[in-house]
Design a protein around this motif. Structure first.
Motif, short mmCIF file in Angstrom:
data_model
loop_
_atom_site.label_atom_id
_atom_site.label_comp_id
_atom_site.label_asym_id
_atom_site.label_seq_id
_atom_site.Cartn_x
_atom_site.Cartn_y
_atom_site.Cartn_z
N ARG A 9 0.84 -1.21 0.00
CA ARG A 9 0.00 0.00 0.00
C ARG A 9 0.87 1.26 0.00
O ARG A 9 0.60 2.22 -0.72
CB ARG A 9 -0.94 0.00 1.21
CG ARG A 9 -1.93 1.15 1.19
CD ARG A 9 -2.88 1.18 2.39
NE ARG A 9 -3.50 -0.10 2.63
CZ ARG A 9 -3.15 -0.93 3.63
NH1 ARG A 9 -2.20 -0.61 4.47
NH2 ARG A 9 -3.78 -2.08 3.78
N GLU A 10 1.92 1.27 0.81
CA GLU A 10 2.80 2.44 0.87
C GLU A 10 3.51 2.67 -0.47
O GLU A 10 3.65 3.81 -0.90
CB GLU A 10 3.82 2.26 2.00
CG GLU A 10 3.20 2.39 3.37
CD GLU A 10 4.14 2.00 4.51
OE1 GLU A 10 5.24 1.45 4.24
OE2 GLU A 10 3.76 2.23 5.67
N ASP A 11 3.95 1.59 -1.10
CA ASP A 11 4.61 1.73 -2.41
C ASP A 11 3.64 2.23 -3.47
O ASP A 11 4.00 3.08 -4.29
CB ASP A 11 5.22 0.39 -2.84
CG ASP A 11 6.44 0.00 -2.02
OD1 ASP A 11 6.98 0.84 -1.28
OD2 ASP A 11 6.85 -1.18 -2.11
N VAL A 12 2.43 1.71 -3.46
CA VAL A 12 1.40 2.17 -4.41
C VAL A 12 1.12 3.66 -4.17
O VAL A 12 1.08 4.45 -5.11
CB VAL A 12 0.11 1.33 -4.30
CG1 VAL A 12 -1.02 1.97 -5.08
CG2 VAL A 12 0.35 -0.09 -4.77
N ALA A 13 0.94 4.02 -2.92
CA ALA A 13 0.68 5.43 -2.59
C ALA A 13 1.83 6.31 -3.05
O ALA A 13 1.60 7.41 -3.56
CB ALA A 13 0.46 5.57 -1.09
N ASP A 22 -5.39 6.46 2.03
CA ASP A 22 -6.41 6.66 1.00
C ASP A 22 -6.43 5.56 -0.06
O ASP A 22 -7.25 5.61 -0.98
CB ASP A 22 -6.19 8.01 0.30
CG ASP A 22 -6.39 9.19 1.25
OD1 ASP A 22 -7.13 9.03 2.24
OD2 ASP A 22 -5.80 10.25 0.99
N ILE A 23 -5.56 4.58 0.09
CA ILE A 23 -5.47 3.49 -0.90
C ILE A 23 -6.14 2.25 -0.33
O ILE A 23 -5.65 1.64 0.61
CB ILE A 23 -4.00 3.18 -1.24
CG1 ILE A 23 -3.25 4.44 -1.69
CG2 ILE A 23 -3.92 2.07 -2.28
CD1 ILE A 23 -3.76 5.06 -2.96
N PRO A 24 -7.29 1.85 -0.89
CA PRO A 24 -8.00 0.67 -0.39
C PRO A 24 -7.36 -0.62 -0.90
O PRO A 24 -6.72 -0.64 -1.96
CB PRO A 24 -9.40 0.84 -0.96
CG PRO A 24 -9.18 1.59 -2.23
CD PRO A 24 -8.01 2.51 -1.97
N ASP A 25 -7.53 -1.68 -0.15
CA ASP A 25 -6.98 -2.98 -0.54
C ASP A 25 -7.81 -3.66 -1.62
O ASP A 25 -7.28 -4.47 -2.38
CB ASP A 25 -6.91 -3.92 0.67
CG ASP A 25 -5.88 -3.48 1.68
OD1 ASP A 25 -5.03 -2.63 1.36
OD2 ASP A 25 -5.93 -4.01 2.81
N ASP A 26 -9.09 -3.35 -1.68
CA ASP A 26 -10.00 -4.14 -2.50
C ASP A 26 -10.54 -3.45 -3.75
O ASP A 26 -11.40 -3.98 -4.42
CB ASP A 26 -11.17 -4.61 -1.65
CG ASP A 26 -11.99 -3.47 -1.09
OD1 ASP A 26 -11.52 -2.31 -1.10
OD2 ASP A 26 -13.11 -3.73 -0.61
N GLU A 27 -10.02 -2.28 -4.06
CA GLU A 27 -10.55 -1.56 -5.23
C GLU A 27 -9.54 -1.53 -6.36
O GLU A 27 -8.33 -1.63 -6.15
CB GLU A 27 -10.96 -0.15 -4.82
CG GLU A 27 -12.18 -0.17 -3.92
CD GLU A 27 -12.75 1.20 -3.68
OE1 GLU A 27 -12.69 2.05 -4.59
OE2 GLU A 27 -13.28 1.40 -2.58
N ASN A 28 -10.06 -1.35 -7.57
CA ASN A 28 -9.24 -1.28 -8.76
C ASN A 28 -8.36 -0.04 -8.71
O ASN A 28 -8.87 1.09 -8.69
CB ASN A 28 -10.16 -1.25 -9.99
CG ASN A 28 -9.41 -1.33 -11.28
OD1 ASN A 28 -8.30 -0.84 -11.42
ND2 ASN A 28 -10.02 -1.96 -12.26
N LEU A 29 -7.06 -0.24 -8.70
CA LEU A 29 -6.13 0.87 -8.56
C LEU A 29 -6.05 1.76 -9.80
O LEU A 29 -5.57 2.89 -9.71
CB LEU A 29 -4.75 0.34 -8.18
CG LEU A 29 -4.72 -0.33 -6.80
CD1 LEU A 29 -3.41 -1.05 -6.59
CD2 LEU A 29 -4.98 0.68 -5.69
N VAL A 30 -6.54 1.28 -10.92
CA VAL A 30 -6.61 2.11 -12.12
C VAL A 30 -7.52 3.31 -11.84
O VAL A 30 -7.26 4.43 -12.29
CB VAL A 30 -7.10 1.29 -13.33
CG1 VAL A 30 -7.35 2.18 -14.53
CG2 VAL A 30 -6.09 0.20 -13.66
N ASP A 31 -8.57 3.08 -11.04
CA ASP A 31 -9.49 4.16 -10.68
C ASP A 31 -8.81 5.22 -9.81
O ASP A 31 -9.34 6.33 -9.66
CB ASP A 31 -10.70 3.61 -9.93
CG ASP A 31 -11.56 2.70 -10.81
OD1 ASP A 31 -11.47 2.80 -12.05
OD2 ASP A 31 -12.29 1.88 -10.25
#
Length: 76
Positions: A9-13, A22-31
């Motif tokens: 999550r931290e790397d994605v953020a 603000d980064i959910p585990d279960d949602e499409n990250l493209v959104d």
């Protein structure tokens, strides 16, 4: 350092310029703005820093942290 859901999550953020909270585990990250360039940077980071045996396609098929965790060897 071992990959964890929190680290993912931290790397994605980081690549999205967002707060990890603000980064959910279960949602499409493209959104959330994840594009192919950012995804490739994550793949390379996790290969380099964690020895992850993962491909761009593996992650692109299901762009959500909950789907990536098992692929990256994260245990619950």
């Amino acid at each position: 350092m071992t990959l964890t859901v929190r680290r993912i999550r931290e790397d994605v953020a980081d690549v999205l310029g967002e707060d990890p909270a603000d980064i959910p585990d279960d949602e499409n990250l493209v959104d959330y703005g994840l594009d192919s360039v950012r995804l490739m940077s994550l793949v390379e980071r996790w290969r380099r820093e964690h020895g992850a045996d993962i491909s761009f396609v593996d992650l692109a098929e299901r762009p959500a942290i909950e789907a990536w965790a098992p692929l990256l060897g994260v245990r619950p």
